[in-house]
Design a protein around this motif. Structure first.
Motif, PDB file in Angstrom:
ATOM      1  N   VAL A  30       7.963  -2.970   7.315  1.00 17.53           N
ATOM      2  CA  VAL A  30       7.445  -4.273   7.750  1.00 17.53           C
ATOM      3  C   VAL A  30       6.879  -4.165   9.156  1.00 17.53           C
ATOM      4  O   VAL A  30       7.581  -3.770  10.097  1.00 17.53           O
ATOM      5  N   GLY A  31       5.601  -4.520   9.297  1.00 17.50           N
ATOM      6  CA  GLY A  31       5.008  -4.681  10.615  1.00 17.50           C
ATOM      7  C   GLY A  31       5.011  -6.162  10.954  1.00 17.50           C
ATOM      8  O   GLY A  31       6.067  -6.791  11.041  1.00 17.50           O
ATOM      9  N   ARG A  32       3.851  -6.756  11.127  1.00 20.78           N
ATOM     10  CA  ARG A  32       3.767  -8.210  11.253  1.00 20.78           C
ATOM     11  C   ARG A  32       4.079  -8.830   9.891  1.00 20.78           C
ATOM     12  O   ARG A  32       3.758  -8.260   8.847  1.00 20.78           O
ATOM     13  N   ILE A  33       4.678 -10.026   9.908  1.00 20.93           N
ATOM     14  CA  ILE A  33       5.001 -10.676   8.643  1.00 20.93           C
ATOM     15  C   ILE A  33       4.872 -12.183   8.804  1.00 20.93           C
ATOM     16  O   ILE A  33       5.190 -12.745   9.862  1.00 20.93           O
ATOM     17  N   GLY A  34       4.369 -12.844   7.775  1.00 15.22           N
ATOM     18  CA  GLY A  34       4.185 -14.288   7.824  1.00 15.22           C
ATOM     19  C   GLY A  34       3.791 -14.841   6.471  1.00 15.22           C
ATOM     20  O   GLY A  34       3.949 -14.177   5.433  1.00 15.22           O
ATOM     21  N   PRO A  91       0.849  -1.192   0.000  1.00 13.42           N
ATOM     22  CA  PRO A  91       0.000   0.000   0.000  1.00 13.42           C
ATOM     23  C   PRO A  91       0.888   1.246   0.000  1.00 13.42           C
ATOM     24  O   PRO A  91       1.980   1.229   0.570  1.00 13.42           O
ATOM     25  N   ARG A  92       0.422   2.295  -0.643  1.00 15.90           N
ATOM     26  CA  ARG A  92       1.195   3.535  -0.670  1.00 15.90           C
ATOM     27  C   ARG A  92       1.323   4.101   0.743  1.00 15.90           C
ATOM     28  O   ARG A  92       0.412   3.998   1.556  1.00 15.90           O
ATOM     29  N   GLY A  93       2.467   4.710   1.027  1.00 18.36           N
ATOM     30  CA  GLY A  93       2.657   5.324   2.329  1.00 18.36           C
ATOM     31  C   GLY A  93       4.064   5.103   2.844  1.00 18.36           C
ATOM     32  O   GLY A  93       4.919   4.517   2.170  1.00 18.36           O
ATOM     33  N   GLN A  94       4.297   5.564   4.071  1.00 19.38           N
ATOM     34  CA  GLN A  94       5.615   5.462   4.688  1.00 19.38           C
ATOM     35  C   GLN A  94       5.619   4.586   5.939  1.00 19.38           C
ATOM     36  O   GLN A  94       6.648   4.076   6.336  1.00 19.38           O
ATOM     37  N   GLY A  95       4.477   4.428   6.573  1.00 21.63           N
ATOM     38  CA  GLY A  95       4.411   3.723   7.838  1.00 21.63           C
ATOM     39  C   GLY A  95       4.433   2.217   7.694  1.00 21.63           C
ATOM     40  O   GLY A  95       4.256   1.662   6.604  1.00 21.63           O
ATOM     41  N   PRO A  96       4.636   1.501   8.815  1.00 20.56           N
ATOM     42  CA  PRO A  96       4.671   0.028   8.783  1.00 20.56           C
ATOM     43  C   PRO A  96       3.290  -0.564   8.491  1.00 20.56           C
ATOM     44  O   PRO A  96       2.269  -0.030   8.910  1.00 20.56           O
ATOM     45  N   VAL A  97       3.290  -1.654   7.759  1.00 22.72           N
ATOM     46  CA  VAL A  97       2.068  -2.400   7.448  1.00 22.72           C
ATOM     47  C   VAL A  97       2.379  -3.890   7.582  1.00 22.72           C
ATOM     48  O   VAL A  97       3.527  -4.309   7.454  1.00 22.72           O
ATOM     49  N   TYR A 134     -14.119 -15.320   3.655  1.00 19.29           N
ATOM     50  CA  TYR A 134     -12.825 -16.010   3.621  1.00 19.29           C
ATOM     51  C   TYR A 134     -11.672 -15.015   3.486  1.00 19.29           C
ATOM     52  O   TYR A 134     -10.697 -15.060   4.237  1.00 19.29           O
ATOM     53  N   PHE A 135     -11.778 -14.090   2.541  1.00 19.21           N
ATOM     54  CA  PHE A 135     -10.699 -13.120   2.346  1.00 19.21           C
ATOM     55  C   PHE A 135     -10.572 -12.188   3.549  1.00 19.21           C
ATOM     56  O   PHE A 135      -9.464 -11.853   3.981  1.00 19.21           O
ATOM     57  N   ALA A 136     -11.708 -11.772   4.100  1.00 15.77           N
ATOM     58  CA  ALA A 136     -11.682 -10.877   5.260  1.00 15.77           C
ATOM     59  C   ALA A 136     -11.060 -11.563   6.471  1.00 15.77           C
ATOM     60  O   ALA A 136     -10.325 -10.936   7.253  1.00 15.77           O
ATOM     61  N   MET A 137     -11.332 -12.854   6.648  1.00 23.69           N
ATOM     62  CA  MET A 137     -10.753 -13.595   7.761  1.00 23.69           C
ATOM     63  C   MET A 137      -9.232 -13.626   7.665  1.00 23.69           C
ATOM     64  O   MET A 137      -8.523 -13.374   8.651  1.00 23.69           O
ATOM     65  N   MET A 138      -8.709 -13.903   6.468  1.00 22.13           N
ATOM     66  CA  MET A 138      -7.257 -13.920   6.308  1.00 22.13           C
ATOM     67  C   MET A 138      -6.671 -12.538   6.544  1.00 22.13           C
ATOM     68  O   MET A 138      -5.635 -12.393   7.210  1.00 22.13           O
ATOM     69  N   ARG A 139      -7.311 -11.508   6.003  1.00 21.83           N
ATOM     70  CA  ARG A 139      -6.826 -10.138   6.219  1.00 21.83           C
ATOM     71  C   ARG A 139      -6.734  -9.817   7.704  1.00 21.83           C
ATOM     72  O   ARG A 139      -5.722  -9.280   8.174  1.00 21.83           O
ATOM     73  N   ASP A 140      -7.776 -10.148   8.454  1.00 25.39           N
ATOM     74  CA  ASP A 140      -7.798  -9.811   9.877  1.00 25.39           C
ATOM     75  C   ASP A 140      -6.725 -10.565  10.645  1.00 25.39           C
ATOM     76  O   ASP A 140      -6.097 -10.025  11.567  1.00 25.39           O
ATOM     77  N   PHE A 141      -6.498 -11.835  10.281  1.00 25.85           N
ATOM     78  CA  PHE A 141      -5.475 -12.615  10.981  1.00 25.85           C
ATOM     79  C   PHE A 141      -4.077 -12.079  10.660  1.00 25.85           C
ATOM     80  O   PHE A 141      -3.217 -12.008  11.539  1.00 25.85           O
ATOM     81  N   ILE A 142      -3.853 -11.704   9.411  1.00 23.40           N
ATOM     82  CA  ILE A 142      -2.576 -11.109   9.032  1.00 23.40           C
ATOM     83  C   ILE A 142      -2.360  -9.814   9.807  1.00 23.40           C
ATOM     84  O   ILE A 142      -1.280  -9.561  10.343  1.00 23.40           O
ATOM     85  N   ASP A 151      -4.147  -8.549  12.620  1.00 25.66           N
ATOM     86  CA  ASP A 151      -4.369  -8.497  14.063  1.00 25.66           C
ATOM     87  C   ASP A 151      -3.906  -9.738  14.819  1.00 25.66           C
ATOM     88  O   ASP A 151      -3.858  -9.727  16.049  1.00 25.66           O
ATOM     89  N   GLY A 152      -3.646 -10.832  14.093  1.00 27.89           N
ATOM     90  CA  GLY A 152      -3.242 -12.061  14.761  1.00 27.89           C
ATOM     91  C   GLY A 152      -4.393 -12.832  15.364  1.00 27.89           C
ATOM     92  O   GLY A 152      -4.185 -13.792  16.110  1.00 27.89           O
TER      93      GLY A 152
END
Length: 396
Positions: free
Chosen positions: A157-161, A79-85, A364-372, A374-375
């Protein structure tokens, strides 16, 4: 060409002479209510279902990296920006196509604020090396991909997996065990070996055909004999396999036996089997790789998303294994989608008995997004569609 919405709706697109497009529901031939009516690739403008939109700009970095002497080609989409994602490394299933060309998650996740690293596994697309189904080797490649994603994303890089579907579900937990990450997602994967997957597929086919327990045992004996032939590339076990095949060929249940890879040899003679397994299917395969020791030892939080009606990777046994690991204190989350097949798609029966997929499971897609991001996932309400969610045990 296909369109896919984040809610799971999808369809095929066919261009018309007047510049319009015809769209279908899922993989069926039924016309979709909404369709693409105009596009302008130069400006990034689009009109779909009567709504105007514009292409989202991402920070995209193309790259080449080394995996034990094999050059792999990848892409980081941020995503565009400077902060961690949060960032997810997307792992392949058993397909031989280019993930760079064909994996839509590389843009779906960045549109939701999650960076994605996609790469062509060895022997596919633009990457070098020979195609393989050697799970430990693919896990090593995944670790190299993770290192490259970290390098390119740098301070962002914020969370990564990892996220891996199907065969990638064997690779992701093993890669996470070899180099620490924040999470791993297994989509329509298995907790058993490829050989056991084949047996479970045949058992499921026999149940679907309403065959008896005795007939199922015969089908499983045939499957084991065929596995011996496949595993040894036709060098061992052919006579025993051929004898069982001849004995059972006239049985009413025989036509219902396919398995995940038994069907590759079921209609062939020995010469055809040897030629096929040593030419078309000459790559290495981890037939006996058992993921459970890794899953028992892992300290990585994992999300397992399974389809209750998966015929390719029957989910009942794997679901029970993950539930037992959750009960033992593992930080795993299990989500089961009723009515979902392999690929996490819902389906309808065709006149010839085949399943025709209609859409991806809602949520399904929203579940993966949230786990990525928020954990965790919130199993309350209908946030993730019909999913039945088993969360990790609360820490006391």
């Amino acid at each position: 060409m296909r369109w896919t919405a984040f809610n799971g709706e999808t369809g095929r697109l066919r261009p018309q002479p007047d510049g319009a497009w015809i769209s279908t529901v899922g993989w069926t031939d039924k016309p979709a209510k909404d369709t693409l009516s105009s596009t302008d690739c130069a400006t990034g403008d689009i009109t779909f279902g009567g709504q105007r939109g514009k292409r989202i700009a991402f920070d995209v970095t193309e790259t080449r990296f080394d995996a034990g002497g094999v050059p792999l080609v990848g892409r980081l989409v941020m995503p565009r920006g400077q902060g961690p994602v949060p960032v997810v490394v997307l792992l392949h299933g058993s397909e031989t196509d280019s993930a760079l060309d064909g994996n839509p998650l590389q843009r779906q996740f960045p549109a939701e604020g999650v960076g994605a690293f996609v790469f062509d596994k060895r022997g596919t697309g633009a990457s070098g090396g020979a195609y393989t189904q050697d799970i430990p080797l693919l896990a090593d490649d995944a670790v190299r991909a993770m290192e490259e994603a970290r390098r390119l994303a740098g301070s962002r890089v914020g969370r990564i997996g990892y996220q891996g579907g199907s065969q990638g579900g064997w690779v992701a937990p093993l890669a996470a065990d070899r180099a620490p990450v924040d999470f791993a997602i297994v989509s329509f994967g298995l907790t058993v070996s490829m050989l056991e997957q084949d047996l479970q597929s045949v058992a499921l086919e026999m149940r679907a055909g309403r065959h008896s327990a005795q007939e199922t045992e015969k089908a499983l004996a045939l499957t084991r004999a065929g596995q011996k032939v496949i595993e040894t590339r036709g060098n061992e076990g052919y006579e025993a396999f051929d004898a069982l095949r001849a004995e059972y060929r006239s049985q009413p249940w025989f036509k219902d036996v396919r398995g995940n890879f038994l069907h590759l040899v079921l209609p062939l003679d020995k010469a055809q089997i040897v030629e096929g397994l040593n030419t078309t299917y000459k790559f290495d395969v981890s037939f006996r790789y058992d993921p459970m020791p890794t899953l028992r030892a892992s300290r990585t939080p994992q999300l397992w998303v399974l389809g209750a009606d998966d015929r390719v990777a029957p989910s009942a046994g794997s679901a029970a294994d993950i539930q037992s690991l959750i009960a033992a204190g593992k930080r795993y989350t299990l989500a089961i989608y009723p009515g979902a097949d392999h690929g996490m798609t819902e389906f309808e029966p065709a006149p010839d008995g085949r399943r025709v997929s209609t859409r991806y499971a809602g949520g399904y897609f929203a579940m993966m997004r949230d786990f990525i991001r928020d954990g965790r996932v919130d199993g309350a309400g209908d946030r993730y569609g019909k999913a039945v969610v088993t969360p990790p045990r609360a820490v006391e």
